[in-house]
Write a protein that holds these residues in place. Sequence first.
Motif, PDB file in Angstrom:
ATOM      1  N   GLU A 192      -7.575  13.403   7.116  1.00 55.14           N
ATOM      2  CA  GLU A 192      -7.496  12.979   5.721  1.00 55.14           C
ATOM      3  C   GLU A 192      -8.067  14.007   4.775  1.00 55.14           C
ATOM      4  N   ALA A 228      -7.445   7.511  -5.426  1.00 53.34           N
ATOM      5  CA  ALA A 228      -6.387   6.623  -4.956  1.00 53.34           C
ATOM      6  C   ALA A 228      -6.081   6.872  -3.484  1.00 53.34           C
ATOM      7  N   ARG A 229      -6.040   8.149  -3.099  1.00 57.28           N
ATOM      8  CA  ARG A 229      -5.796   8.499  -1.705  1.00 57.28           C
ATOM      9  C   ARG A 229      -6.812   7.858  -0.780  1.00 57.28           C
ATOM     10  N   VAL A 230      -8.075   8.017  -1.117  1.00 56.97           N
ATOM     11  CA  VAL A 230      -9.134   7.488  -0.257  1.00 56.97           C
ATOM     12  C   VAL A 230      -8.981   5.980  -0.088  1.00 56.97           C
ATOM     13  N   TYR A 252      -2.506   7.765  13.005  1.00 54.76           N
ATOM     14  CA  TYR A 252      -3.146   6.499  12.695  1.00 54.76           C
ATOM     15  C   TYR A 252      -2.660   5.431  13.663  1.00 54.76           C
ATOM     16  N   LEU A 308      -6.342   4.083  -0.580  1.00 54.99           N
ATOM     17  CA  LEU A 308      -5.117   3.659   0.085  1.00 54.99           C
ATOM     18  C   LEU A 308      -5.150   3.973   1.576  1.00 54.99           C
ATOM     19  N   PHE A 309      -5.728   5.103   1.949  1.00 53.13           N
ATOM     20  CA  PHE A 309      -5.846   5.433   3.369  1.00 53.13           C
ATOM     21  C   PHE A 309      -6.712   4.408   4.073  1.00 53.13           C
ATOM     22  N   GLU A 310      -7.816   4.115   3.447  1.00 51.91           N
ATOM     23  CA  GLU A 310      -8.735   3.141   4.024  1.00 51.91           C
ATOM     24  C   GLU A 310      -8.029   1.827   4.315  1.00 51.91           C
ATOM     25  N   VAL A 342       2.305  10.584  -3.162  1.00 51.81           N
ATOM     26  CA  VAL A 342       1.991  10.958  -1.787  1.00 51.81           C
ATOM     27  C   VAL A 342       3.218  10.627  -0.935  1.00 51.81           C
ATOM     28  N   TYR A 351     -16.160  10.141   7.794  1.00 56.80           N
ATOM     29  CA  TYR A 351     -15.652  10.721   6.558  1.00 56.80           C
ATOM     30  C   TYR A 351     -16.763  11.446   5.813  1.00 56.80           C
ATOM     31  N   VAL A 405       0.827  -1.198   0.000  1.00 50.91           N
ATOM     32  CA  VAL A 405       0.000   0.000   0.000  1.00 50.91           C
ATOM     33  C   VAL A 405       0.869   1.258   0.000  1.00 50.91           C
ATOM     34  N   TRP A 426       4.242  10.480   9.536  1.00 53.17           N
ATOM     35  CA  TRP A 426       2.997  10.779   8.844  1.00 53.17           C
ATOM     36  C   TRP A 426       1.856   9.937   9.414  1.00 53.17           C
ATOM     37  N   GLN A 437      -6.193  16.361   1.626  1.00 55.45           N
ATOM     38  CA  GLN A 437      -6.487  16.334   0.197  1.00 55.45           C
ATOM     39  C   GLN A 437      -7.257  17.548  -0.277  1.00 55.45           C
ATOM     40  N   LEU A 446       1.118   4.302  -2.638  1.00 60.94           N
ATOM     41  CA  LEU A 446       0.952   5.707  -2.258  1.00 60.94           C
ATOM     42  C   LEU A 446       2.107   6.548  -2.796  1.00 60.94           C
ATOM     43  N   ARG A 462     -15.794   4.749  10.503  1.00 62.19           N
ATOM     44  CA  ARG A 462     -14.810   5.591   9.838  1.00 62.19           C
ATOM     45  C   ARG A 462     -15.408   6.228   8.592  1.00 62.19           C
ATOM     46  N   ALA A 472     -14.836  11.597  -3.416  1.00 64.47           N
ATOM     47  CA  ALA A 472     -14.320  10.813  -2.294  1.00 64.47           C
ATOM     48  C   ALA A 472     -15.431  10.001  -1.655  1.00 64.47           C
ATOM     49  N   PRO A 518      -8.315  11.298 -10.138  1.00 61.60           N
ATOM     50  CA  PRO A 518      -7.678  10.013  -9.847  1.00 61.60           C
ATOM     51  C   PRO A 518      -6.877  10.021  -8.559  1.00 61.60           C
ATOM     52  N   THR A 519      -6.212  11.123  -8.273  1.00 59.68           N
ATOM     53  CA  THR A 519      -5.399  11.184  -7.065  1.00 59.68           C
ATOM     54  C   THR A 519      -6.271  11.109  -5.825  1.00 59.68           C
ATOM     55  N   LEU A 542       2.141   7.200  -6.293  1.00 54.89           N
ATOM     56  CA  LEU A 542       1.127   8.200  -6.612  1.00 54.89           C
ATOM     57  C   LEU A 542       1.608   9.608  -6.298  1.00 54.89           C
ATOM     58  N   LEU A 554     -17.045  15.441   5.260  1.00 59.11           N
ATOM     59  CA  LEU A 554     -17.103  15.929   3.885  1.00 59.11           C
ATOM     60  C   LEU A 554     -18.299  16.844   3.729  1.00 59.11           C
TER      61      LEU A 554
END
Lengths: 224, 224
Positions: free
Chosen positions: B177, B192-194, A166, B196-198, A156, A209, A147, A162, B181, A151, A205, B95, B188-189, A154, A213
């Motif tokens: 998170e 992918a972030r969402v 978490y 991968l974080f998950e 990141v 989120y 993973v 970081w 972002q 990242l 979670r 997201a 796409p970024t 990508l 948002l």
Amino acid sequence: MWHGSTDSGVAVSMKISHLSRRSGVPVPTIKFYLREQLLPPGVPTARNQAEYDESHLHRLRLIRLLAGVGMMSLASVREVLAAIDSRCLSPHHLAQIVSRALLPEQPAPPTGAEAEDLAAEQVDRIITDAGWCIRGEAPERESLVRVVAALEALGVPIRSGWFQPYVEAAGRLAVREIDQQLSGDNGPTVVARVVLFEVAFAIIRRMAYTHHLGMRTAMDTPER
Amino acid sequence: MWHGSTDSGVAVSMKISHLSRRSGVPVPTIKFYLREQLLPPGVPTARNQAEYDESHLHRLRLIRLLAGVGMMSLASVREVLAAIDSRCLSPHHLAQIVSRALLPEQPAPPTGAEAEDLAAEQVDRIITDAGWCIRGEAPERESLVRVVAALEALGVPIRSGWFQPYVEAAGRLAVREIDQQLSGDNGPTVVARVVLFEVAFAIIRRMAYTHHLGMRTAMDTPER
DNA sequence: GCGAATGGATAGTGGCGATCACCACCCGCC
DNA sequence: GGCGGGTGGTGATCGCCACTATCCATTCGC
């Protein structure tokens, strides 16, 4: 729904159709589970008659829980059940087995080994920073390396620290969960707890989120 | 690994075999994705020739990320890609779509509606206690209700406030998170972030669990 | 000019999780 | 006593999914 039956009565034994009605699992599927040895056979009373009891019902429910809510393959379910059945395992070992059965066993995609090594370094730093003793061959580590590699591919950047929040959050929740189940829980209960906590937190979670948002974006909800 | 090729060069266009080499995805699979419209067709230069560019490579990687790491079905992947392509969506909406595509779409098992209602009440209390505004028909709520119902059927009492630490942790992480972002990320970024974080947090959680189990149980590791 | 690659299309594979079909048998009940 | 429906056991079959394989006319590149 199940037109009464002996659900609240003292039914210590029942036939397959009764088991089906009380569990909500169709008879052919129960037969399938029996064949697959996920469910132990009932005690035979004749050549083609067998009696099932509460233990069968509980196991049936557990199978559906692991496969349905936990989204495990039947192979993983089988492993977990085997762990439960071998009574020589502490609740903690059991919990760990379940926890690992929950993580996806990806067949190691042919990612470039270059970035992989860099990610592995990062992951090791995260783990040591956290003060955890996770063995190098742990499946968790493998997954996280992949993973993190993704990242970084990508763009990141995973700076050291970081993942601190978490890690801390995960640690706190883990301690809490373990404390909760320290008391006298039997095998199936431990297993179910681990699975349900895992899934529940993932959902919570996502809820958090979605909520935040919504806070940031003061707009109408898109309704899919 | 990919025997050099134009990976670091200024290859603005390539043929399918080149795309395959750079992505690690076999040619037949790329053809399959093209057929399934997950990957847009290349620009045709002749009756049986087409050119692909970096955008195809990126999309291909994204597909593999969503399906592999995110464990989405190709149907879900398609939805997410569609959301990316419709440029009228804010990063936040995007997201949220991804977040929802990540949760398992269980076909609502025929659980007794009795316990379901009780669990729904508990879940609503959790949500309102958290101060979240989650709509009643939200898929997250549905899923959580099922999980809570299962927990209660297991004899795990969900007292009000039980989930407090979970809710708080989830909230903190979500805010973090989202903050991360907010800056200029393209579709796409964000996606992918969402994902991968998950996944990353799920793994970290499991690591924490394993570690603390090991702390409590000062024994040799079972090694599967 | 010729072998390898390409796109396009149809068909087939393998795994998984059930589900169906059949059959001898047994139970309960009239 | 008999009869109708449930029961266990087993092999075959299904449906879905994510790919693969095969083929072919065309076309590229040398």
